[in-house]
Design an enzyme around this catalytic site. Structure first.
Site, PDB file in Angstrom:
ATOM      1  N   GLN A 112       0.770  -1.242   0.000  1.00  0.00           N
ATOM      2  CA  GLN A 112       0.000   0.000   0.000  1.00  0.00           C
ATOM      3  C   GLN A 112       0.802   1.292   0.000  1.00  0.00           C
ATOM      4  O   GLN A 112       0.503   2.196  -0.791  1.00  0.00           O
ATOM      5  CB  GLN A 112      -0.958   0.024   1.197  1.00  0.00           C
ATOM      6  CG  GLN A 112      -1.872   1.228   1.202  1.00  0.00           C
ATOM      7  CD  GLN A 112      -2.869   1.236   2.335  1.00  0.00           C
ATOM      8  OE1 GLN A 112      -3.489   2.246   2.622  1.00  0.00           O
ATOM      9  NE2 GLN A 112      -3.039   0.114   3.008  1.00  0.00           N
ATOM     10  N   ARG A 146      21.140  -5.549  -1.102  1.00  0.00           N
ATOM     11  CA  ARG A 146      21.403  -6.981  -1.267  1.00  0.00           C
ATOM     12  C   ARG A 146      21.174  -7.445  -2.705  1.00  0.00           C
ATOM     13  O   ARG A 146      21.761  -8.432  -3.149  1.00  0.00           O
ATOM     14  CB  ARG A 146      20.530  -7.791  -0.294  1.00  0.00           C
ATOM     15  CG  ARG A 146      20.942  -7.626   1.176  1.00  0.00           C
ATOM     16  CD  ARG A 146      20.231  -8.629   2.078  1.00  0.00           C
ATOM     17  NE  ARG A 146      18.793  -8.408   2.147  1.00  0.00           N
ATOM     18  CZ  ARG A 146      18.207  -7.579   3.018  1.00  0.00           C
ATOM     19  NH1 ARG A 146      18.951  -6.880   3.879  1.00  0.00           N
ATOM     20  NH2 ARG A 146      16.893  -7.447   3.031  1.00  0.00           N
ATOM     21  N   VAL A 194       7.759  -2.265   9.376  1.00  0.00           N
ATOM     22  CA  VAL A 194       6.626  -1.530   9.932  1.00  0.00           C
ATOM     23  C   VAL A 194       5.413  -1.703   9.017  1.00  0.00           C
ATOM     24  O   VAL A 194       5.547  -1.684   7.798  1.00  0.00           O
ATOM     25  CB  VAL A 194       6.955  -0.029  10.088  1.00  0.00           C
ATOM     26  CG1 VAL A 194       5.717   0.764  10.479  1.00  0.00           C
ATOM     27  CG2 VAL A 194       8.047   0.166  11.139  1.00  0.00           C
ATOM     28  N   GLU A 202       0.956  -0.629   8.796  1.00  0.00           N
ATOM     29  CA  GLU A 202       0.058   0.489   9.074  1.00  0.00           C
ATOM     30  C   GLU A 202      -0.115   0.786  10.553  1.00  0.00           C
ATOM     31  O   GLU A 202       0.169   1.883  11.029  1.00  0.00           O
ATOM     32  CB  GLU A 202      -1.305   0.207   8.430  1.00  0.00           C
ATOM     33  CG  GLU A 202      -2.411   1.165   8.808  1.00  0.00           C
ATOM     34  CD  GLU A 202      -2.170   2.573   8.305  1.00  0.00           C
ATOM     35  OE1 GLU A 202      -2.355   3.525   9.078  1.00  0.00           O
ATOM     36  OE2 GLU A 202      -1.782   2.724   7.125  1.00  0.00           O
ATOM     37  N   ASP A 237       0.225   4.002   5.946  1.00  0.00           N
ATOM     38  CA  ASP A 237       0.564   3.562   4.601  1.00  0.00           C
ATOM     39  C   ASP A 237       0.284   4.633   3.557  1.00  0.00           C
ATOM     40  O   ASP A 237       1.190   5.207   2.970  1.00  0.00           O
ATOM     41  CB  ASP A 237      -0.215   2.282   4.260  1.00  0.00           C
ATOM     42  CG  ASP A 237       0.450   1.035   4.807  1.00  0.00           C
ATOM     43  OD1 ASP A 237       1.680   0.991   4.861  1.00  0.00           O
ATOM     44  OD2 ASP A 237      -0.265   0.099   5.189  1.00  0.00           O
ATOM     45  N   GLY A 243      -8.605  21.429  17.226  1.00  0.00           N
ATOM     46  CA  GLY A 243      -8.223  22.778  16.833  1.00  0.00           C
ATOM     47  C   GLY A 243      -8.647  23.868  17.778  1.00  0.00           C
ATOM     48  O   GLY A 243      -8.538  25.044  17.454  1.00  0.00           O
ATOM     49  N   GLY A 244      -9.177  23.488  18.928  1.00  0.00           N
ATOM     50  CA  GLY A 244      -9.581  24.516  19.884  1.00  0.00           C
ATOM     51  C   GLY A 244     -11.035  24.936  19.746  1.00  0.00           C
ATOM     52  O   GLY A 244     -11.539  25.698  20.566  1.00  0.00           O
TER      53      GLY A 244
END
Length: 416
Positions: free
Chosen positions: A17, A104, A137, A139, A168, A248-249
């Site tokens: 993804q 590699r 790692v 998502e 992702d 956002g307040g």
């Protein structure tokens, strides 16, 4: 009309993804994306979560539109020669292999530079340089290590991941910007460069308001717009989970609407924005709140937000989410219905703008996909189907200068 990235050739070594999100976006903008897949197998997602037997899964088709597919065994000498030719002829290589995989294979940054000094090598990795840079790692790991999970959910529950693929797809979008920026710089310098988007970094970038709040919390010990404040709870050392509070307040919350008993999405997000407070009070029948000192100012309302939203919810529960939105928008009160995936898929306006697109596939038939979220007036996006495995191998090799006989020999050797 030309496309924005017409003439740019992308060597796509991505899978699953994060990488395919990036290369699909570049393909939508007109780049020639050549997806290199393992001979006989292809991208692992072709068969993952398959809903139609022997057809490419929606997981694959919805991440690989507008691309060309070739199969190549890079472990064989003649396969490596083909890859070297591709590197010489392409502008950008994009990969999301496990750490060290490209080295590699024998294609270190230095070797790629020898073959094509103008090549841009763009990579998705789980972590940037540091103690975890060699770790794989996925998502949800990215969401957890990037700060999203610890700040998502309710304060009396465990950390939660979000349904949005911010690890992702979010990283893929960041990488696409890095690639376009590197292409722009190459116009001035003539040189290629490495572009890295680490998933942890991308998630953190999307969680920047929480890093803001961490610093505020350390200085003041309290954040009044968080529900913990109106609940009278003590804050700890780290930013807490804030439920559905706005980051956002602007005080906001998810409220029930008519039908919530049977419809899990009969809800609306309601923001009690200060400039329209008077209109809110009139709509819900509480005009006395306009002048009441306990409600008249944003600061006075902060410790009472829980009861305020409970009162507003008494009104929203008498309306469907769409009725409530129509009424509230007449007064410029910020709100939004909780839309299910079914409602989104069936929304005509999203079809008209190309945000939702119906695509026809030769094996699976017609299906819906997400279109380009970024609209350019001079470079409209045409979403074409994802390629069949190895569909364009002969075509691409012929463009690279391989004769029909040479292509047949590679196929005989099972390199392609």
């Amino acid at each position: 009309m030309t496309k924005a990235l017409e003439g740019v050739r992308i060597l796509d070594f991505t899978h699953v993804q994060s990488g395919p999100t990036c290369t699909q976006l570049l393909a939508w903008f007109g780049a020639d994306v050549i997806k290199v897949e393992k001979t006989g197998e292809g991208d692992a997602t072709r068969g993952q979560l398959r809903d139609i037997q022997d057809a490419d899964s929606l997981y694959f088709t919805m991440l690989n539109h507008n691309k060309r597919s070739i199969t190549l065994d890079t472990k064989k000498p003649s396969g490596k020669q083909v890859l070297e030719t591709l590197i010489k002829e392409c502008d950008v290589m994009v990969e999301n292999f496990a750490p060290g995989a490209l080295d590699r294979m024998g294609f270190t940054w230095e070797r790629i530079q020898e073959l094509n000094p103008k090549m841009i090598v763009a990579s998705v990795k789980g972590f940037g340089p540091g103690p975890y840079e060699d770790c794989k790692v996925y998502e949800n790991v990215a969401q957890c290590t990037g700060g999203a999970a610890s700040t998502t959910g309710f304060d009396d529950g465990p950390p939660m991941v979000t349904g949005a693929q911010i690890g992702d797809s979010g990283t893929g979008l960041h990488l696409a910007l890095g690639i376009v920026t590197a292409l722009y710089q190459r116009e001035k310098t003539g040189r290629g460069q490495k572009v890295l988007a680490a998933m942890q970094d991308a998630v953190l970038n999307l969680c920047r308001v929480k890093l803001r709040d961490q610093q505020r919390l350390e200085r003041t010990g309290v954040m009044e717009e968080y529900p913990q404040f109106s609940d009278g709870k003590a804050f700890g050392e780290a930013v807490p989970r804030a439920g559905n509070a706005s980051g956002g307040g602007q005080p906001g919350w998810v409220l029930r609407c008519k039908g919530w008993e049977t419809d899990p999405n009969a809800y609306i997000y309601f923001i009690a924005q200060a400039p329209v407070w008077g209109a809110i009070c009139k709509v819900i029948g509480r005009e006395e709140w306009i002048t009441d000192p306990d409600y008249a100012t944003p600061r006075a309302r902060l410790p009472r937000l829980k009861s305020i939203f409970a009162t507003i919810e008494e009104w929203t529960m008498t309306k469907t989410k769409f009725e409530a939105m129509d009424i509230l928008n007449e007064f410029d009160i910020p709100c939004g219905p909780i839309l299910s995936m079914k409602e989104i898929a069936e929304e005509p306006s999203l079809r008209e703008t190309g945000t939702i697109v119906e695509v026809d596939h030769p094996v699976r038939g017609k299906y819906l996909t997400v279109g380009n979220p970024i609209k350019l007036s001079d470079s409209p996006t045409d979403v074409t189907r994802s390629p069949l495995l190895g569909e364009h191998t002969d075509e691409v090799l012929a463009q690279l200068g391989y004769s029909a006989e040479a292509i047949a020999a590679l196929r005989e050797e099972r390199v392609i």
